[in-house]
Motif scaffolding. Sequence first.
Motif, mmCIF file in Angstrom:
data_model
loop_
_atom_site.group_PDB
_atom_site.id
_atom_site.type_symbol
_atom_site.label_atom_id
_atom_site.label_comp_id
_atom_site.label_asym_id
_atom_site.label_seq_id
_atom_site.Cartn_x
_atom_site.Cartn_y
_atom_site.Cartn_z
ATOM 1 N N ARG A 49 -4.127 -5.577 -4.930
ATOM 2 C CA ARG A 49 -3.849 -4.150 -4.747
ATOM 3 C C ARG A 49 -3.156 -3.575 -5.983
ATOM 4 O O ARG A 49 -3.460 -2.455 -6.421
ATOM 5 C CB ARG A 49 -2.965 -3.933 -3.521
ATOM 6 C CG ARG A 49 -3.699 -4.010 -2.185
ATOM 7 C CD ARG A 49 -2.721 -3.725 -1.047
ATOM 8 N NE ARG A 49 -3.364 -3.766 0.255
ATOM 9 C CZ ARG A 49 -3.924 -2.727 0.853
ATOM 10 N NH1 ARG A 49 -3.893 -1.547 0.249
ATOM 11 N NH2 ARG A 49 -4.481 -2.839 2.047
ATOM 12 N N SER A 77 -4.401 -0.640 -8.725
ATOM 13 C CA SER A 77 -3.624 0.546 -8.344
ATOM 14 C C SER A 77 -3.756 1.712 -9.305
ATOM 15 O O SER A 77 -3.456 2.853 -8.949
ATOM 16 C CB SER A 77 -2.137 0.169 -8.237
ATOM 17 O OG SER A 77 -1.623 -0.168 -9.525
ATOM 18 N N ALA A 131 0.827 -1.204 0.000
ATOM 19 C CA ALA A 131 0.000 0.000 0.000
ATOM 20 C C ALA A 131 0.867 1.261 0.000
ATOM 21 O O ALA A 131 0.594 2.229 -0.734
ATOM 22 C CB ALA A 131 -0.928 -0.011 1.210
#
Length: 246
Positions: A114, A118, A75
């Motif tokens: 993720r 993104s 992240a």
Amino acid sequence: MTTTLVTGGTGTLGRPVTDKLRADGREVRVLSRHSEPYAADLRRGGPALDAALAGVDTVVHCASSPNGGDEKAAAQLIAAARRAGVAHLVYISIVGVHRVPLQYYRAKLAVERRIEESGLGWTVLRATQFHDLMVTFLSRLTAPPLALLPAALSDQPVEVSEVAARLAELALASPAGRVPDLGGPEIRSVPSLARAYLNATGRHRRLLEVPLFGRTYDAFRTGGHLTPEQAVGKGTFEEYLARRFG
């Protein structure tokens, strides 16, 4: 000249990725917690990570820990890569992360998702286990005179330099999404691998297969971590053992 950042660039995979990219004439920055001038803790992010990514067009994300923290690190990396205008994020994952309910595998799958969401250009390569990890696994199992091995288990170890070369190739190309898996050349039973390891290290152990239980073991036992259709690696386990212990 374009610049590539390799996270975990001092590790088992990151180091040969870095070497391969530099041999191909790429300018490479190595990011790890203790490697100056681009030392940064991915889980914390911050100015050091932003500085490492300034002017970078491609990131090869090799940093990972089975002890946790991969999702948080991803992240932070994704957010910083967006700020820096990174064009391409290349990620190394593991074959079977969507089939094996091991916590580390679940974390790797979460990182894949993720990255896919993104907004960055991305490439994900899944590989089978490296030869050196298999040696670590077998060294522990064969430490006692009676080596207890998980029953009915096989593995498909791959040469880390081949994975590194493929990652470098992908980093030099355009974002490609999920690319075909990279598996080792042979699917071998754990007793077969153990015997090869013992022969290479000049030791003798009695081997006994012991059945285990649970969803994770069942997933491994049924080959959830294998990719027989992508057994494209060349280097065998015996060749690796000969280099390391010969």
